[in-house]
Design a protein around this motif. Structure first.
Motif, PDB file in Angstrom:
ATOM      1  N   SER A 114       0.880  -1.184   0.000  1.00 14.93           N
ATOM      2  CA  SER A 114       0.000   0.000   0.000  1.00 14.93           C
ATOM      3  C   SER A 114       0.915   1.230   0.000  1.00 14.93           C
ATOM      4  O   SER A 114       1.568   1.484  -1.022  1.00 14.93           O
ATOM      5  N   ARG A 115       1.006   1.955   1.107  1.00 14.90           N
ATOM      6  CA  ARG A 115       1.895   3.124   1.141  1.00 14.90           C
ATOM      7  C   ARG A 115       2.303   3.429   2.584  1.00 14.90           C
ATOM      8  O   ARG A 115       1.801   2.819   3.515  1.00 14.90           O
ATOM      9  N   ARG A 116       3.205   4.379   2.756  1.00 18.30           N
ATOM     10  CA  ARG A 116       3.679   4.833   4.067  1.00 18.30           C
ATOM     11  C   ARG A 116       4.265   3.688   4.886  1.00 18.30           C
ATOM     12  O   ARG A 116       4.114   3.644   6.112  1.00 18.30           O
ATOM     13  N   ASN A 153       3.837  12.819   1.631  1.00 19.81           N
ATOM     14  CA  ASN A 153       2.383  12.928   1.605  1.00 19.81           C
ATOM     15  C   ASN A 153       1.807  12.486   2.936  1.00 19.81           C
ATOM     16  O   ASN A 153       2.019  11.352   3.367  1.00 19.81           O
ATOM     17  N   GLU A 154       1.140  13.394   3.605  1.00 20.27           N
ATOM     18  CA  GLU A 154       0.403  13.100   4.841  1.00 20.27           C
ATOM     19  C   GLU A 154       1.204  12.283   5.850  1.00 20.27           C
ATOM     20  O   GLU A 154       0.886  11.118   6.127  1.00 20.27           O
ATOM     21  N   TYR A 155       2.219  12.923   6.436  1.00 21.17           N
ATOM     22  CA  TYR A 155       2.910  12.263   7.548  1.00 21.17           C
ATOM     23  C   TYR A 155       1.866  11.825   8.575  1.00 21.17           C
ATOM     24  O   TYR A 155       0.982  12.601   8.950  1.00 21.17           O
ATOM     25  N   MET A 324      -4.811  21.216   0.324  1.00 26.97           N
ATOM     26  CA  MET A 324      -4.176  20.531  -0.805  1.00 26.97           C
ATOM     27  C   MET A 324      -5.096  19.502  -1.423  1.00 26.97           C
ATOM     28  O   MET A 324      -5.008  19.210  -2.616  1.00 26.97           O
ATOM     29  N   GLU A 325      -5.979  18.911  -0.601  1.00 29.27           N
ATOM     30  CA  GLU A 325      -6.931  17.929  -1.128  1.00 29.27           C
ATOM     31  C   GLU A 325      -8.298  18.248  -0.548  1.00 29.27           C
ATOM     32  O   GLU A 325      -8.458  18.263   0.676  1.00 29.27           O
ATOM     33  N   GLN A 326      -9.247  18.506  -1.395  1.00 24.79           N
ATOM     34  CA  GLN A 326     -10.620  18.787  -0.963  1.00 24.79           C
ATOM     35  C   GLN A 326     -11.538  17.688  -1.491  1.00 24.79           C
ATOM     36  O   GLN A 326     -11.532  17.382  -2.685  1.00 24.79           O
ATOM     37  N   ASN A 332     -13.893   6.733  -0.356  1.00 24.80           N
ATOM     38  CA  ASN A 332     -13.976   5.265  -0.303  1.00 24.80           C
ATOM     39  C   ASN A 332     -13.619   4.695   1.060  1.00 24.80           C
ATOM     40  O   ASN A 332     -13.764   3.513   1.291  1.00 24.80           O
ATOM     41  N   TRP A 333     -13.131   5.550   2.004  1.00 23.99           N
ATOM     42  CA  TRP A 333     -12.428   4.976   3.155  1.00 23.99           C
ATOM     43  C   TRP A 333     -13.159   5.075   4.489  1.00 23.99           C
ATOM     44  O   TRP A 333     -12.701   4.519   5.482  1.00 23.99           O
ATOM     45  N   ALA A 334     -14.282   5.783   4.552  1.00 19.62           N
ATOM     46  CA  ALA A 334     -14.998   5.891   5.833  1.00 19.62           C
ATOM     47  C   ALA A 334     -15.947   4.690   5.955  1.00 19.62           C
ATOM     48  O   ALA A 334     -16.200   3.995   4.970  1.00 19.62           O
ATOM     49  N   GLN A 372      -6.773   0.698  -5.059  1.00 22.59           N
ATOM     50  CA  GLN A 372      -7.446   0.896  -3.766  1.00 22.59           C
ATOM     51  C   GLN A 372      -8.516   1.983  -3.788  1.00 22.59           C
ATOM     52  O   GLN A 372      -9.487   1.902  -3.046  1.00 22.59           O
ATOM     53  N   GLU A 373      -8.328   3.032  -4.578  1.00 25.37           N
ATOM     54  CA  GLU A 373      -9.251   4.169  -4.484  1.00 25.37           C
ATOM     55  C   GLU A 373     -10.214   4.257  -5.662  1.00 25.37           C
ATOM     56  O   GLU A 373     -10.732   5.319  -5.982  1.00 25.37           O
ATOM     57  N   GLN A 374     -10.488   3.112  -6.285  1.00 31.88           N
ATOM     58  CA  GLN A 374     -11.384   3.157  -7.455  1.00 31.88           C
ATOM     59  C   GLN A 374     -12.795   3.612  -7.097  1.00 31.88           C
ATOM     60  O   GLN A 374     -13.523   4.113  -7.942  1.00 31.88           O
ATOM     61  N   MET A 375     -13.220   3.479  -5.808  1.00 30.10           N
ATOM     62  CA  MET A 375     -14.555   3.940  -5.413  1.00 30.10           C
ATOM     63  C   MET A 375     -14.550   5.394  -4.923  1.00 30.10           C
ATOM     64  O   MET A 375     -15.568   5.896  -4.469  1.00 30.10           O
ATOM     65  N   HIS A 376     -13.400   6.038  -4.980  1.00 28.27           N
ATOM     66  CA  HIS A 376     -13.278   7.428  -4.524  1.00 28.27           C
ATOM     67  C   HIS A 376     -13.584   8.354  -5.692  1.00 28.27           C
ATOM     68  O   HIS A 376     -12.921   8.307  -6.724  1.00 28.27           O
ATOM     69  N   THR A 377     -14.571   9.215  -5.523  1.00 34.08           N
ATOM     70  CA  THR A 377     -14.962  10.062  -6.654  1.00 34.08           C
ATOM     71  C   THR A 377     -13.956  11.188  -6.880  1.00 34.08           C
ATOM     72  O   THR A 377     -13.057  11.409  -6.069  1.00 34.08           O
TER      73      THR A 377
HETATM   74  C1  GAL Z   1      -5.601  11.338   1.328  1.00 32.02           C
HETATM   75  C2  GAL Z   1      -4.355  11.050   0.504  1.00 32.02           C
HETATM   76  C3  GAL Z   1      -4.673  10.866  -0.948  1.00 32.02           C
HETATM   77  C4  GAL Z   1      -5.877   9.987  -1.112  1.00 32.02           C
HETATM   78  C5  GAL Z   1      -7.043  10.601  -0.386  1.00 32.02           C
HETATM   79  C6  GAL Z   1      -8.329   9.826  -0.531  1.00 32.02           C
HETATM   80  O1  GAL Z   1      -5.437  10.914   2.631  1.00 32.02           O
HETATM   81  O2  GAL Z   1      -3.389  12.056   0.636  1.00 32.02           O
HETATM   82  O3  GAL Z   1      -3.566  10.295  -1.600  1.00 32.02           O
HETATM   83  O4  GAL Z   1      -5.584   8.725  -0.608  1.00 32.02           O
HETATM   84  O5  GAL Z   1      -6.726  10.648   0.975  1.00 32.02           O
HETATM   85  O6  GAL Z   1      -9.365  10.427   0.201  1.00 32.02           O
END
Ligand code: GAL
Length: 643
Positions: A114-116, A153-155, A324-326, A332-334, A372-377
């Protein structure tokens, strides 16, 4: 209060997007860039996970695709934020350094896939991360299209700060010996006489996991400080490498409610703080609120959670900060992932701008059809068709373009300062004393109480500059060292649980809070289950935490059975000994604000205000329209007026 924060006038509010050219065929890059520009987007962040495509084998660099991507995006008129890819070390790296993987509390290494997955203490991996940052800096540091850098990315995301690896153990011993100098000093400072825990040498000290029962809190606290310092060093090494090669600002994207490292310390080596805002995900996944609250704000997110982080990261960024990310639609992750109400993507964007964001950047341009994030819009569907989020992003871009007064961040100092301190979080994690005592929650509920009165708030580090504030709150602050109270004539509220420990997480002698100017000692501490609500004489209840106070003070509020819970000296310093509920907070804050000439208003649930230099913004987080201040604000709506 209209003291402008100097130097920010040069920056413009604008929109950005996160893009992964390596995940798409080159043939679509140009069209993507054109569509971004057409939507009003000015910034594009790329590269932060691309290590395996930049260096598929050790030392075999493949730059051509990134050269082309930057050229295409830049030529279309976009400014590029280039990420260093150290959050995703490629598979071959693990063959080079099998022991670079982070190790969890049970002693299990975390796996690739995965990552981190790296340990911040591993010297070999740190060298690799710096090598990569330097190679990227050498190639793109002077590229005119690369206008900012993101390091890693996101420590801390995915619970990745504390690592119980060999590298961490070696580093911890070294860190301790530098801090304490001699093992006798450490034994004394930690109270190792207790349970025969004395050490003869630093080499005997292990990491505080897998002990039979709880380890010594001083040991854990030291490990938490050490672990935070590892992040600071990891970030600084890349920042130092890039500084020599570029003049563009350096940024990190922090997360919501990640508290395992000191963000202020990391921020000192960077130019801009940013964070990743996923309001609906956070509501279900990161807040201890009632089911009713979570249902009411299901498609909007919590009305204070985003604002809290905006105000926090403004302090981490020393004034300069971005989103940075909105979130642009369902994530997909909650545990559950509903869609935002129509209007919320716009509302979240304007709320960030109202709190001083220079850039709001959506995650991501197009939804990935794989992994992993295919369900994330995203702003586009996987089939390239426009999604709802893009419509609202376009509207925000048009609103910025249409009104010059809305184009600058225009931050002003708030009347109220609220202290947020990372070591206090570690202290109360280590020693909660009550099963649901959580520092973040205590500070966040205090923030919510201030915002419910319509107040704009500045969040500050403990060592922040307190001058100019009329009201200062410092709940749950482990020690008061560094809090410059003598520099202010504000009304101050300390507590509950403030100034009652040393930096080692032991009791100070005499007992705290030890304030020159407020004769008050915490003589006994109780924690209470959440079902116990202690009625107060002012209004509302307190609970969870109750300290008995001794001293020569004036009692401002007490329990109905007569125990002092809010006391003051003959000036304006107060100590609060209970965790108040919302009604009690209102009863405490309203008269203190009035005495300081701070205007408060009674806001409907879910409605929030934010004042900038030239506007008052009103946000309606409710799923229905609300009449307030002589206007009707639509469901999930925002309005603003010149002030
Ligand atoms: C953040 C991350 C992104 C992506 C996003 C999905 O935590 O920096 O790479 O995974 O979440 O919501």
């Amino acid at each position: 209060m209209t003291k402008s924060i100097e130097g920010l006038k040069a920056f413009q509010r604008s929109l950005g997007v996160c893009y992964y050219p390596e995940q798409w065929d080159r043939s679509v890059w140009q069209e993507d860039a054109r569509r971004m520009v057409e939507a009003g987007i000015k910034w594009v962040r790329i590269g932060e996970f691309a290590w395996s495509r930049l260096e598929p084998q050790p030392d075999k660099m493949v730059w051509d695709w990134l050269d082309d991507a930057i050229e295409i995006l830049g030529a279309a008129g976009l400014k590029v934020v280039l990420g260093t890819p150290s959050a995703t070390p490629p598979r071959w790296m693990i063959d080079c350094y099998p022991d670079m993987l982070a190790v969890d509390e049970k002693g299990q290494p975390r796996k690739f896939g995965s990552r981190r997955h790296y340990c911040f203490s591993h010297a070999g991996y740190r060298r690799e991360a710096v090598r990569m940052a330097r190679l990227m800096g050498e190639r793109y540091g002077r590229n005119p299209h690369v206008a900012a850098w993101q390091i890693d990315n996101e420590y801390g995301c995915h619970d990745t700060i504390l690592s119980y690896s060999n590298a961490a153990q070696v580093g911890f011993r070294d860190w301790l010996s530098q801090l304490y100098g001699s093992i006798a000093v450490l034994n004394e400072a930690w109270g190792n006489v207790f349970w025969s825990m004395d050490y003869d040498s630093f080499k005997q000290i292990e990491l505080p996991n897998m002990t039979v029962t709880e380890p010594n809190p001083s040991h854990v606290m030291a490990f938490r400080r050490f672990s935070s310092d590892q992040v600071v060093r990891f970030n600084k090494e890349q920042a130092d490498a890039l500084r020599e090669l570029t003049d563009a600002p350096l940024i990190h994207n922090y997360m919501g409610r990640v508290t395992e490292f000191d963000h202020y310390d990391v921020g000192l080596d960077l130019d801009i703080a940013s964070w990743d805002s996923y309001p609906i995900g956070f509501l279900s996944d990161r807040l201890e609120e009632s089911e009713d609250h979570k249902l009411r704000f299901l498609r909007q997110g919590d009305p204070d959670f985003q604002a809290f982080h905006h105000d926090l990261y403004r302090a981490v960024g020393k004034g300069r900060w971005w989103v940075m990310e909105q979130q642009p639609g369902p994530v997909n992750w909650a545990p559950f992932n509903p869609a935002p109400l129509d209007g919320m993507v716009r509302l979240w964007s304007w709320e960030a701008f109202a709190h001083g964001a220079e850039v709001v950047s959506y995650f991501r341009w197009r939804q990935a059809p794989f992994a992993q994030e295919q369900m994330h819009t995203a702003l586009l569907r996987p089939d390239h068709v426009e999604a709802r989020g893009l419509l609202e992003a376009r509207q925000v871009a048009a609103e910025i373009a249409a009104d010059e007064a809305l184009q600058a961040p225009a931050i002003v100092q708030a009347p109220v300062a609220l202290i947020f301190d990372y070591p206090s979080q570690w202290a109360w994690d280590t020693q909660p004393q009550g099963a649901d005592f959580d520092y973040f929650r205590l500070v966040f509920e205090t923030y919510r109480a201030l915002r419910a009165l319509g107040l704009s708030v500045d969040i500050l580090p403990k060592r922040g500059n307190l001058t100019g504030y009329k009201l200062i709150l410092a709940p749950g602050l482990m020690t008061l060292e560094g809090l410059a109270l003598s520099s202010t004539d504000a009304t101050v509220i300390l507590g509950p649980r403030s100034g009652v420990k040393t930096e080692e997480l032991t009791f100070p002698m005499p007992l705290g809070p030890n304030l020159v100017g407020l004769d008050c000692t915490v003589s006994l501490t109780q924690s209470l289950p959440p079902s116990v609500a202690v009625p107060l004489d002012i209004c509302g209840h307190g609970g969870r935490w109750l300290e008995s106070l001794e001293g020569d003070f004036e009692v401002v509020a007490k329990t109905q059975s007569g125990e002092a819970v809010l006391v003051k000296n003959d000036g304006k310093w107060h100590y609060l000994s209970i965790w108040p509920d919302a009604d009690a907070w209102r009863a405490i804050l309203t008269p203190l604000c009035a005495a300081e000439g701070i205007e408060t208003v009674a806001l409907p649930d879910g409605v929030r205000l934010r004042d900038t230099a030239n506007h008052r913004f009103v946000f309606n987080y409710n799923p229905e329209p609300v009449k307030w201040g002589g206007e009707t604000i639509p469901a999930a709506g925002v309005s603003w007026k010149k002030r």
